[in-house]
Design an enzyme around this catalytic site. Structure first.
Site, PDB file in Angstrom:
ATOM      1  N   ARG A  52       6.288  -4.085   1.301  1.00 38.70           N
ATOM      2  CA  ARG A  52       4.829  -4.164   1.098  1.00 38.70           C
ATOM      3  C   ARG A  52       4.443  -5.477   0.422  1.00 38.70           C
ATOM      4  O   ARG A  52       3.392  -6.048   0.710  1.00 38.70           O
ATOM      5  CB  ARG A  52       4.346  -2.962   0.268  1.00 38.70           C
ATOM      6  CG  ARG A  52       2.828  -2.872   0.217  1.00 38.70           C
ATOM      7  CD  ARG A  52       2.348  -1.571  -0.401  1.00 38.70           C
ATOM      8  NE  ARG A  52       2.673  -1.492  -1.820  1.00 38.70           N
ATOM      9  CZ  ARG A  52       2.402  -0.441  -2.596  1.00 38.70           C
ATOM     10  NH1 ARG A  52       1.823   0.640  -2.069  1.00 38.70           N
ATOM     11  NH2 ARG A  52       2.720  -0.426  -3.873  1.00 38.70           N
ATOM     12  N   LYS A 151      -2.110  -5.520  -1.625  1.00 39.20           N
ATOM     13  CA  LYS A 151      -2.106  -5.289  -3.071  1.00 39.20           C
ATOM     14  C   LYS A 151      -2.305  -6.651  -3.735  1.00 39.20           C
ATOM     15  O   LYS A 151      -1.358  -7.330  -4.133  1.00 39.20           O
ATOM     16  CB  LYS A 151      -0.780  -4.623  -3.478  1.00 39.20           C
ATOM     17  CG  LYS A 151      -0.893  -3.835  -4.759  1.00 39.20           C
ATOM     18  CD  LYS A 151       0.257  -2.875  -4.914  1.00 39.20           C
ATOM     19  CE  LYS A 151       0.387  -2.343  -6.324  1.00 39.20           C
ATOM     20  NZ  LYS A 151      -0.779  -1.662  -6.878  1.00 39.20           N
ATOM     21  N   GLU A 184      -9.700   6.559  -2.127  1.00 35.85           N
ATOM     22  CA  GLU A 184      -8.588   6.659  -3.077  1.00 35.85           C
ATOM     23  C   GLU A 184      -9.147   6.475  -4.472  1.00 35.85           C
ATOM     24  O   GLU A 184     -10.322   6.157  -4.646  1.00 35.85           O
ATOM     25  CB  GLU A 184      -7.531   5.593  -2.781  1.00 35.85           C
ATOM     26  CG  GLU A 184      -8.044   4.174  -2.901  1.00 35.85           C
ATOM     27  CD  GLU A 184      -6.991   3.116  -2.574  1.00 35.85           C
ATOM     28  OE1 GLU A 184      -5.793   3.403  -2.714  1.00 35.85           O
ATOM     29  OE2 GLU A 184      -7.396   2.010  -2.202  1.00 35.85           O
TER      30      GLU A 184
HETATM   31  N1  PMP Z   1      -4.148   2.867  -4.638  1.00 39.34           N
HETATM   32  C1  PMP Z   1      -4.308   1.799  -5.417  1.00 39.34           C
HETATM   33  C2  PMP Z   1      -5.604   1.067  -5.386  1.00 39.34           C
HETATM   34  C3  PMP Z   1      -3.274   1.361  -6.260  1.00 39.34           C
HETATM   35  O1  PMP Z   1      -3.425   0.286  -7.038  1.00 39.34           O
HETATM   36  C4  PMP Z   1      -2.044   2.074  -6.259  1.00 39.34           C
HETATM   37  C5  PMP Z   1      -0.881   1.598  -7.092  1.00 39.34           C
HETATM   38  N2  PMP Z   1      -1.053   1.805  -8.469  1.00 39.34           N
HETATM   39  C6  PMP Z   1      -1.944   3.214  -5.453  1.00 39.34           C
HETATM   40  C7  PMP Z   1      -3.002   3.569  -4.638  1.00 39.34           C
HETATM   41  C8  PMP Z   1      -0.663   4.015  -5.399  1.00 39.34           C
HETATM   42  O2  PMP Z   1       0.304   3.280  -4.702  1.00 39.34           O
HETATM   43  P1  PMP Z   1       1.850   3.413  -5.039  1.00 39.34           P
HETATM   44  O3  PMP Z   1       2.191   4.837  -4.854  1.00 39.34           O
HETATM   45  O4  PMP Z   1       2.524   2.528  -4.053  1.00 39.34           O
HETATM   46  O5  PMP Z   1       2.026   2.968  -6.454  1.00 39.34           O
END
Ligand code: PMP
Length: 286
Positions: A52, A151, A184
């Protein structure tokens, strides 16, 4: 305790690790990152995070001057140098130093660094009793604006919604997308359970495709729990039997109220608890 930071290929004391004021990561949020967990000496879902990271880099046309296996080795090197077994890793790449204009061309010196530190989770009682959240009025950035799949170092969209959560006296907020569907939380993905089915916003909702989200979907599949990746409305959240959020830092947190409406019985539900137990087992297995 002074940590050692992996900084452009060298391990240096944290106090000496500095990003320049002309770095476009600082000036424009032009950069990317990953948040990664280490459990019992092992980096959890390491290859998914490294993948990622490179996808995010490609998304903003940032040429990381290392290969995936070099980044993988750098993560391990940072953990070993700091003598850590259970920790949180922050892997960052900035655009690098250039003149003040926003143009990203001619920047050939990205700054790549890794911080390994202790992990700050939510207070333990929230995992046991559940956590209240609210929906934010700030919508998630449009996928054709800055794709939430990247990200990036620009988290202002999420921080605007985080302010709303904090102003409402809670720790997280759910963001809707430009169409009004659930997207989210500010730093976590969201799931609901309804009539025994697990549902979560589909990738097309404009989410960060969370690695914990993927792990939870796989655990549900393996456990015979029906799953749906779909469009969800705020109404679907309100009438859910169970709700929880997932993230690398947070793991799985039961949600027991949204906008002051009680979800299900107001206690973490059975499917949520089953998934938390399966997740805890998975992070500890060799
Ligand atoms: N959505 C956002 C906006 C995030 O920043 C994150 C990570 N903290 C997540 C979802 C969760 O992703 P992950 O499980 O890969 O940490």
């Amino acid at each position: 305790m002074s940590r050692l930071i992996w900084f452009n290929g060298q391990l240096i004391p944290a106090a000496e690790a500095r990003v320049g004021v002309y770095d476009h990561g600082v000036l424009y949020g032009d950069g990317i990152f990953e948040g990664i967990r280490q459990y019992h000496g092992r980096v959890f879902e390491k290859s998914a995070h490294v993948r990622r990271f490179f996808d995010s880099a490609k998304g903003i046309r940032l040429a990381v001057p290392y290969t995936a296996s070099q980044v993988d080795a750098a993560l391990e090197e940072t953990l070993a140098a700091n003598n850590l077994q259970d920790s949180y890793l922050r892997l960052v790449a900035t655009r690098g130093i250039n003149d003040l204009g926003i143009s990203p061309t001619n920047v050939t010196n990205p700054c790549v660094f890794i911080i390994a530190d202790s992990i700050q989770m939510y207070p333990a009682e929230l995992y046991r009793d559940g956590m209240p959240i609210v929906t934010a009025t700030t919508i998630r950035s449009h996928p054709n604006s800055l794709s939430p799949k990247i990200k990036s170092l620009n988290y202002l969209n999420n921080i605007a919604a985080k302010w709303e959560a904090l102003d409402a006296g809670v720790r997280e907020a759910v963001m809707l997308n430009h169409l009004g569907y659930v997207c989210e939380c500010t730093a976590d993905n969201i799931f609901i359970v309804r009539h025994g089915e697990l549902a979560t916003p589909c990738e097309e909702s404009g989410i960060l495709v969370g690695i914990t989200r993927g792990v939870v979907l796989n655990l549900a599949r393996a456990g015979g729990i029906p799953i749906a990746e779909t469009n969800l409305t705020r109404h679907d959240l309100y009438i859910a039997d169970e709700c929880f959020i997932t993230g690398t830092g947070a793991e799985i947190v039961p949600i027991t109220s949204i906008d002051r409406r009680t979800i299900g019985t107001g206690k973490p539900g059975p499917i949520t608890q089953r998934l938390i137990a399966a997740f805890q087992k998975k992070v500890r297995e060799p």
